[in-house]
Design a protein around this motif. Structure first.
Motif: not given
Length: 126
Positions: A79, A81-88, A91
């Protein structure tokens, strides 16, 4: 602003295994624009993940940073790892903040701890 807080330094305590540890080791670039703000946001966000147990940080004078996040199960880690803000933020880290990094995920099978008991000194002790 000091890097040292007034709160006592304590590691995340032991938990009943099994659980997971995500060990994130970094070397940062000179450009750290917005890093502190993003890091603070990530620390707040991860606390909302059900199964998040805690986090330890260390930074060497030479620039090696280590963050260990502890999660109750693989689902909690997924969960996060796939968090949208965490992914941003990941990057942005690859684009700007990290010279290099490694991530190790391990299943913890044994856990224990120790805390020294502080005995007050007698006023007459020499």
């Amino acid at each position: 602003m000091s890097d040292h807080s007034e709160a006592p330094v304590t590691p995340v305590g032991p938990y009943e295994p099994p659980y997971y540890a995500a060990v994130f080791t970094t070397v940062r670039t000179p450009d750290q624009s917005d890093y502190s703000e993003t890091n603070a946001r990530m620390e707040e966000l991860v606390k909302d993940v059900p199964g998040f147990l805690g986090m330890d940080h260390a930074q060497t004078p030479g620039g090696l940073g280590i963050t260990v996040g502890y999660f109750r199960d693989a689902e909690a880690l997924a969960q996060w790892r796939s968090n949208t803000e965490h992914r941003a933020a990941q990057k942005r880290g690859r684009a700007d903040w990290y010279e290099s990094y490694t991530l190790h995920v391990a299943k913890v099978e044994r856990s224990h701890g120790f805390t020294r008991t502080r005995v007050p000194r007698s006023p007459t002790a020499g």
